[in-house]
Scaffold this active site. Structure first.
Site, PDB file in Angstrom:
ATOM      1  N   HIS A 189     -30.124 -33.637-110.883  1.00 30.01           N
ATOM      2  CA  HIS A 189     -29.187 -32.684-110.266  1.00 30.01           C
ATOM      3  C   HIS A 189     -29.680 -32.227-108.899  1.00 30.01           C
ATOM      4  O   HIS A 189     -28.903 -32.083-107.963  1.00 30.01           O
ATOM      5  CB  HIS A 189     -29.012 -31.458-111.158  1.00 30.01           C
ATOM      6  CG  HIS A 189     -28.403 -31.777-112.473  1.00 30.01           C
ATOM      7  ND1 HIS A 189     -27.144 -32.297-112.591  1.00 30.01           N
ATOM      8  CD2 HIS A 189     -28.885 -31.677-113.734  1.00 30.01           C
ATOM      9  CE1 HIS A 189     -26.868 -32.499-113.863  1.00 30.01           C
ATOM     10  NE2 HIS A 189     -27.908 -32.131-114.577  1.00 30.01           N
ATOM     11  N   GLU A 435     -21.449 -49.428-116.012  1.00 33.70           N
ATOM     12  CA  GLU A 435     -22.770 -48.796-116.028  1.00 33.70           C
ATOM     13  C   GLU A 435     -23.666 -49.392-117.110  1.00 33.70           C
ATOM     14  O   GLU A 435     -24.836 -49.055-117.204  1.00 33.70           O
ATOM     15  CB  GLU A 435     -22.652 -47.294-116.326  1.00 33.70           C
ATOM     16  CG  GLU A 435     -21.511 -46.611-115.641  1.00 33.70           C
ATOM     17  CD  GLU A 435     -21.570 -45.107-115.730  1.00 33.70           C
ATOM     18  OE1 GLU A 435     -22.342 -44.509-114.984  1.00 33.70           O
ATOM     19  OE2 GLU A 435     -20.821 -44.532-116.538  1.00 33.70           O
ATOM     20  N   ASP A 459     -26.658 -45.380-113.596  1.00 36.95           N
ATOM     21  CA  ASP A 459     -26.863 -45.710-115.005  1.00 36.95           C
ATOM     22  C   ASP A 459     -27.125 -47.196-115.196  1.00 36.95           C
ATOM     23  O   ASP A 459     -27.962 -47.588-116.001  1.00 36.95           O
ATOM     24  CB  ASP A 459     -25.649 -45.271-115.832  1.00 36.95           C
ATOM     25  CG  ASP A 459     -25.744 -43.790-116.166  1.00 36.95           C
ATOM     26  OD1 ASP A 459     -26.832 -43.356-116.569  1.00 36.95           O
ATOM     27  OD2 ASP A 459     -24.751 -43.073-115.993  1.00 36.95           O
ATOM     28  N   CYS A 506     -20.225 -46.346-106.832  1.00 36.21           N
ATOM     29  CA  CYS A 506     -20.324 -44.906-106.630  1.00 36.21           C
ATOM     30  C   CYS A 506     -21.677 -44.343-107.033  1.00 36.21           C
ATOM     31  O   CYS A 506     -21.851 -43.138-107.093  1.00 36.21           O
ATOM     32  CB  CYS A 506     -19.203 -44.177-107.361  1.00 36.21           C
ATOM     33  SG  CYS A 506     -19.232 -44.435-109.124  1.00 36.21           S
TER      34      CYS A 506
HETATM   35  C1  PEP Z   1     -23.713 -43.570-111.939  1.00 34.02           C
HETATM   36  O1  PEP Z   1     -24.161 -43.653-113.070  1.00 34.02           O
HETATM   37  O2  PEP Z   1     -24.040 -44.343-111.003  1.00 34.02           O
HETATM   38  C2  PEP Z   1     -22.739 -42.525-111.579  1.00 34.02           C
HETATM   39  C3  PEP Z   1     -22.153 -42.504-110.412  1.00 34.02           C
HETATM   40  O3  PEP Z   1     -22.495 -41.573-112.497  1.00 34.02           O
HETATM   41  P1  PEP Z   1     -23.483 -40.348-112.831  1.00 34.02           P
HETATM   42  O4  PEP Z   1     -24.559 -40.322-111.788  1.00 34.02           O
HETATM   43  O5  PEP Z   1     -22.633 -39.145-112.836  1.00 34.02           O
HETATM   44  O6  PEP Z   1     -23.992 -40.727-114.197  1.00 34.02           O
HETATM   45 MG    MG Z   2     -23.245 -42.636-114.713  1.00 40.48          MG
END
Ligand code: PEP
Ligand code: MG
Length: 587
Positions: A189, A435, A459, A506
């Site tokens: 975070h 993921e 992930d 992303c």
């Molecule tokens: C990811 O896993 O790359 C993602 C964008 O989702 P989060 O970081 O919220 O798990």
């Molecule tokens: Mg993720």
């Protein structure tokens, strides 16, 4: 000097603001006699608010999920009425003249030490409830932190054990020059917050809290993870110079906000923003994003005092759509579990939270909840804000085809329900987050059932490399620039392009210059990242041709170790865009 993981580029020098679990404003000093009573009243009021919040939660959860899940709230509420707890805080305020947050911090530490010592399992669990309720209570005592008086003029470096979602809310818009945490990795975070706001940051700086106190001078080098507490004058001078250059460069890059994102040979790119809420959607516009590529809706749930109802969600989605650049938003359904937990959805502590019951798996287990969220999105798409907007629904952590089919049925069911209730709704494109390695290897068959794909590389990398994304001990393995990850990414991107299905990435690597260069070479054209990173990537793109990116990828794929990949890609970025050297990570 300490070495952690550089997670948000740039250099900062500032005064330490040290925080542990309970946030205390640094300027809090001993109370004057006539302030003691009002401080006690503040504490009492925070207790009342926390009790009311716990009762509201209990009520909502009973209605939405079932009575079985509510015991935790009763237990937490009983802590607030526990005479031993109250007396401890009272003594801290009245006898030791401490402010309410400071009193709470002391009591918190006492209980935590006791928890570490005790062998009694029952007592340990009870103390864990006390731990959780104090953190909740402290949110009511200092809901939004601020620097007062002289402190407001001085640049600060936040030095924390760990930042929880609640802390992120409390920090709000606090002006910070840098962030250092003792734990966490590239996608924790704290790291995400720092990148979102363009603040240099280092995580996994072990024991740093025991090495510094409020007001110490701290250097943060977010490129290579260096943290220096009380640097010597020579070091201080050198880092202050770098800091000035960093701030200048950041300002210059932000000027490209209104220019389109294009490669040097004119290929159009879509640079989108990852957001956690309405404020971020505004920041995305300010940074020149083309839209929101990932709205992490769990933050709406994590920051809500109870459980957001369908109507509250609808209202929030409408606001986000309104604020988002070009009203383009990809809304991801609840992605809880792993490091993001809320007590009423699966409060059993998972032995292995990232591999277990998280994300879409958890949503399936609470179909009423999940359906409400889908309904809220379909309704937002038909609202005045959504009518001309480009809205998409994204489902996290998809592993199998069966899951996609199940989701499709739920989306249909949501539409049927809304039609029967005569509520306006609109179906929107629906996509999967890639993921899980299993989904990467079956991408051809999954693609037939979805409208688009968004690669969640944070992930994907942790699952491919079997290395927890938040554990600094294995961060050398949880590495997007490893040959294995690059091969899988190339395969997925090519499969999507062949099938003519839009694909976006992303994860945090989209905003990293080296990774960006390689992804561009793989044929990716849609990137979603922290808003603050968009100007850098736009600037880099404008200095690279597709041929150069493809050539770089070819050379990189011939390398056999992560170290070689990092070095080679880093060298290419510096050759192609020497102006960005200050921002590139040398980790
Ligand atoms: C990811 O896993 O790359 C993602 C964008 O989702 P989060 O970081 O919220 O798990
Ligand atoms: Mg993720």
């Amino acid at each position: 000097m300490r070495k952690g993981i550089g997670v948000s580029p740039g250099v900062a020098v500032g005064r330490a603001y040290c925080v542990e679990e309970v946030f205390v404003n640094p300027q809090h000093t001993e109370l004057a006699e006539h302030d003691v009573l009002s401080e006690w009243r503040k504490f009492e009021q925070a207790c009342d608010e926390t009790s009311a919040e716990l009762r509201a939660l209990q009520h909502k959860v009973t209605r939405q999920i079932g009575r079985d899940q509510t015991a935790i709230f009763q237990t937490q509420e009983s802590v607030l009425r526990d005479p031993a707890f109250i007396t401890k805080v009272r003594d801290e305020i009245f006898k030791r003249r401490r402010t309410a947050p400071l009193a709470l911090e002391h009591v918190f530490k006492d209980y935590d030490q006791l928890r570490a010592r005790t062998k009694d399992a029952f007592l340990k669990q009870r103390l864990l409830d006390v731990h959780d309720v104090i953190i909740r209570l402290s949110g009511h005592l200092s809901p939004l932190l601020s620097f007062e008086g002289d402190a407001a003029e001085v640049p600060h470096v936040l030095v924390a054990r760990e930042l929880l979602p609640w802390h992120i809310m409390a920090i709000g818009g606090l002006p910070l020059a840098g962030i250092v945490t003792q734990t966490g990795g590239r996608t924790s975070h704290a790291a995400i917050l720092a990148r979102r706001r363009g603040i240099p940051a280092v995580t996994a700086a072990r024991d740093v809290l025991s090495q510094c106190v409020n007001g110490d001078l701290v250097v943060v080098d977010g490129r290579n993870g260096t943290v220096i507490v009380n640097p010597d004058p020579e070091q201080e001078g050198a880092y202050r110079k770098l800091q000035r250059e960093f701030v200048d460069l950041r300002g210059k890059l932000a000027e490209n906000r209104d220019r389109p994102a294009r490669t040097a040979d004119g290929v159009e790119l879509s640079l989108l923003a990852n957001i956690n809420g309405v404020d971020d959607a505004q920041a995305a516009s300010a940074m020149g994003a083309r839209g929101v590529g990932l709205y992490r809706t769990e933050y709406l749930f994590l920051s809500h005092p109870a459980v957001p109802s369908e109507d509250e969600q609808l209202e929030n989605y409408r606001q986000v759509i309104q604020a988002a650049p070009d009203h383009r938003v990809t809304i991801r359904t609840l992605d809880l579990g792993g490091d993001k937990t809320i007590p009423f959805l699966g409060h059993d502590r998972e032995a292995n939270p990232f591999m277990g019951w998280r994300s879409i798996r958890l949503s399936f287990e609470h179909p009423e909840f999940f359906l409400e969220q889908i309904r809220a999105v379909l309704r937002a798409a038909a609202s005045p804000e959504g009518a001309d907007a480009e809205i998409k629904l994204l489902f996290p952590m998809i592993t199998t085809l069966e899951e996609i089919r199940r989701i499709r049925n739920m989306v249909r069911k949501a539409g049927k329900q809304l039609a029967a209730e005569r509520k306006p709704y609109r179906f929107v494109p629906f996509g999967l987050m890639l993921e899980v390695p299993a989904a990467a290897f079956t991408i051809d068959s999954l693609l037939r059932e979805v409208d688009f794909v968004s690669i969640g590389s944070n992930d994907l990398v942790q699952y491919l490399m079997a290395a927890d994304r938040d554990n600094p001990k294995v961060s050398h393995l949880c590495e997007p620039l490893s040959p294995a990850v690059l091969r899988v990414l190339q395969r997925v991107i090519q499969a999507c392009n062949r099938a003519d299905k839009p694909v976006n990435l992303c994860g945090e690597m989209a905003g990293d210059p080296r990774s960006f260069l390689l992804l561009l070479g793989m044929g990716l054209r849609n990137f979603s990242m922290s808003p603050a990173l968009i100007p850098t990537i736009k600037n880099l793109a404008a200095q690279v041709t597709l041929e150069q990116a493809t050539e770089c990828l070819r050379d990189v794929l011939a390398q056999r170790t992560t170290e070689q990949v990092r070095k080679l890609a880093g060298r290419r970025v510096t050759e192609l865009a020497p102006n960005l050297e200050l921002l590139d990570s040398t980790n």
